[in-house]
Scaffold this motif. Structure first.
Motif, short mmCIF file in Angstrom:
data_model
loop_
_atom_site.label_atom_id
_atom_site.label_comp_id
_atom_site.label_asym_id
_atom_site.label_seq_id
_atom_site.Cartn_x
_atom_site.Cartn_y
_atom_site.Cartn_z
N VAL A 47 0.89 -1.34 -0.15
CA VAL A 47 -0.01 -0.21 -0.08
C VAL A 47 0.89 1.21 -0.13
CG1 VAL A 47 -1.76 1.41 1.40
CG2 VAL A 47 -1.92 -1.16 1.31
N THR A 48 0.52 2.02 -0.87
CA THR A 48 1.68 3.30 -0.96
C THR A 48 0.76 4.60 -0.56
OG1 THR A 48 1.19 3.79 -3.30
CG2 THR A 48 3.05 2.15 -2.95
N ALA A 49 1.27 5.61 -0.85
CA ALA A 49 0.55 7.11 -0.32
C ALA A 49 -0.41 7.23 -1.74
CB ALA A 49 1.44 8.14 -0.12
N ALA A 50 -0.13 6.76 -2.72
CA ALA A 50 -1.06 6.92 -3.98
C ALA A 50 -2.16 6.20 -3.92
CB ALA A 50 -0.25 6.18 -5.02
N ASP A 51 -2.31 5.10 -3.03
CA ASP A 51 -3.48 4.46 -2.97
C ASP A 51 -4.63 5.15 -2.05
OD1 ASP A 51 -2.94 1.76 -4.20
OD2 ASP A 51 -1.34 1.42 -2.46
N SER A 52 -5.69 5.27 -2.64
CA SER A 52 -6.90 5.70 -1.81
C SER A 52 -7.42 4.74 -0.95
CB SER A 52 -8.10 5.94 -3.01
OG SER A 52 -9.14 6.18 -2.20
N PRO A 53 -7.46 5.31 0.35
CA PRO A 53 -7.79 4.33 1.34
C PRO A 53 -8.86 3.34 1.07
CG PRO A 53 -7.41 6.32 2.42
CD PRO A 53 -7.32 6.68 0.96
N ALA A 54 -10.05 3.93 0.47
CA ALA A 54 -11.12 3.14 0.48
C ALA A 54 -11.16 2.19 -0.75
CB ALA A 54 -12.25 4.17 -0.12
N THR A 55 -10.00 2.01 -1.68
CA THR A 55 -9.91 1.15 -2.61
C THR A 55 -8.63 0.09 -2.19
OG1 THR A 55 -7.90 2.49 -3.70
CG2 THR A 55 -10.08 2.83 -4.38
N VAL A 56 -8.35 0.24 -1.01
CA VAL A 56 -7.25 -0.80 -0.73
C VAL A 56 -7.69 -2.16 -0.58
CG1 VAL A 56 -5.70 -1.49 1.27
CG2 VAL A 56 -5.51 0.87 0.37
N LEU A 57 -8.93 -2.31 -0.10
CA LEU A 57 -9.33 -3.93 0.15
C LEU A 57 -9.68 -4.36 -1.18
CD1 LEU A 57 -10.48 -6.05 2.09
CD2 LEU A 57 -12.72 -4.76 1.76
N ARG A 58 -10.07 -3.46 -2.04
CA ARG A 58 -10.23 -4.21 -3.37
C ARG A 58 -9.20 -4.23 -4.23
NH1 ARG A 58 -12.37 -0.78 -7.58
NH2 ARG A 58 -12.91 0.52 -5.89
#
Lengths: 332, 332
Positions: B67-78
């Motif tokens: 997980v990087t800073a570029a990942d939107s938190p809400a999309t990490v699970l998917r």
């Protein structure tokens, strides 16, 4: 220049005020005169403690009413017309003094200022600007408690007021203005800061440098930081208490260890008394608000702040700036 | 007890996590096992740096996605289903671990916790509870940043969540709960705190002690202080930075003076690392959020916090308490 100083405001009134006034007259420019406003007998008793008083530059103006914690701020003007707060502010209004300084009830000073000095045309919400010591140069935070529920356009106006203070009182060229927020990115924040960020980004004549997180305040990377008065007040009081607490603990531990180290840089950063007083911005006169716990040193510095505000013609500068800013900041 | 520890979260991942885990296993109860979740090769390389590893109590669970800073938190699970955050939380969900600890993106940990562990029925807004060191005993502040725009009933629920943490994790009997505000009097505050004060005053089963000003936090006069996540986040980050700054400056000045004084009490008060991690409260499992800058010492302490939460059955305690509290807190 004549500065009206409320002699009845501090916890140690009037002795802290009297000592601070004498200190200021000794050190500041010789054209400064101070009028101590308050109970004449008490002021004269405090003056008698000092071996010498600058001749012709320190005056007393009798004001017998006492404002207490029981007085509702909004009623002071009507119910305590002969209090030091009302009398001092009316001297400014009447042109008999160029500035007013008080360590009395902040609420009473604010309310009475609004009634007597009035808001500068175009200013929606006068704000308290307070200097925070930092690792770099000091940073002006506003609002420090005058307005607890704010709208985005109020914060934009705080930015304009802050910019003028940074120029006139702090000597900063093209002051960097930041928005206190919970993240650096423009899309971080609560409803208020999200909208404020948009407005500040397109506001003309402001050097807006973006969001500032709580962790970056101490770094001293901006000249002005804007926030609503709730956050500002909590943060300011917290900072002051932490500073006092740390200094107290260090002194105790040094004493126990028989050491006498002087943490010069540390004490400088933690000593908010160096800044003396916080200007109430957006009213039609110079009004400086001090802590109830102010020492003579803090009062002396508040006089210096007031003198700078008068000399720089800060009130006229604000009047000019607010009247030429894009009118209602293009707000929904 | 098995604790899943995100090995990829800190700025020095995975070495800070690995060292912290080994420290925790050395010092904490022998029934604790830790599962390091993350890139197996990197974790094993970090483990190889340590001469001895507690046999049978430290495991590795491979999770290759980053997980990087570029990942939107809400999309990490998917989008990052094989990341340490998703895998670790799913272990808790599946009962393969009793708690999850991460120093990774707070937003990603929060969002993924909400999706996997879900909110406890009746909890409107899960909150982050963080311990502030004070001159007295530590004080739990919530919300520290999970919810920036809050309603009064949310703050009342934070008070209930905080009370349970104070009992279960901090060992406080009848915890004193305060409302962060700009004055002590009930009639002080902004719209949010004025209304919250009313609700807290008549809430049953809470030991509400009134408003707490910014200046009184450091005194340590309450066990729990509630505020919205905007104020909490600004204050927390400010506190941490001031503490770090002061410690840094003191060490520098001591070194220059050739002194080696140990300001034990001062460093204790300023060292928030002692508290390790902040529980995310109101989700259906134990989830502890750590700083990205966490040291091995902080990670070790976060493991201790997680273990206490598991042993005290904190999640069940919250579930029970929230379901029996006066339903929607009689709010307009």
């Amino acid at each position: 220049m004549r500065i009206a100083l409320d002699a009845m405001g501090t916890d140690l009134a009037p002795s802290a005020e009297v000592a601070g006034a004498i200190g200021a007259l000794d050190e500041l420019e010789p054209d400064i005169e101070i009028v101590l406003v308050g109970d004449r007998d008490l002021i004269e008793a405090a003056l008698a403690e000092h071996p010498s008083v600058p001749a012709g530059r320190l005056h007393v103006h009798h004001a017998p009413d006492r404002v207490t914690a029981a007085d509702s701020p909004a009623t002071v003007l009507r119910r305590k017309p002969d209090s030091s707060i009302v009398v001092g502010l009316q001297m400014v209004k009447a042109g008999e003094a160029d500035a007013f300084i008080s360590a009395g009830s902040t609420g009473a000073v604010m309310a009475t200022s609004l009634f007597t000095l009035r808001r500068i045309p175009g200013v929606d919400r006068p704000a308290i600007g307070t200097l925070l010591p930092t690792a770099g140069s000091s940073c002006l935070m506003l609002d420090a408690g005058a307005n607890v529920d704010c709208k985005p356009q109020h914060l934009v106006q705080f930015a304009r007021l802050g910019q003028i203070v940074a120029q006139d009182l702090m000597g900063r060229d093209r002051p960097r203005v930041a928005l206190l927020n919970i993240g650096e990115e423009p899309e971080k924040g609560d409803e208020l800061t999200l909208e404020t960020h948009k407005l500040l980004s397109r506001a003309k004549g402001l050097n807006f440098v973006g969001n500032l997180e709580g962790r970056d305040i101490i770094r001293g990377v901006c000249d002005v930081v804007v926030c609503d008065g709730f956050v500002g007040n909590v943060l300011l009081k917290f900072y002051e208490s932490v500073a006092q607490f740390i200094i107290g603990l260090m002194r105790k531990e040094l004493q126990q260890a028989g050491e006498s180290m002087d943490f010069e840089e540390l004490f400088r950063v933690l000593d908010y008394e160096e800044y003396g007083g916080a200007p109430l911005l957006g009213v039609g006169g110079v009004c400086i608000i001090c802590h109830g716990e102010s020492s003579p040193f803090a009062i002396r510095n508040a006089v210096a702040v007031a003198a700078r505000a008068v000399r720089s013609d800060m009130v006229r500068h604000i009047t000019r700036e607010i009247s030429t800013a894009d009118p209602p900041e293009e707000v929904p």
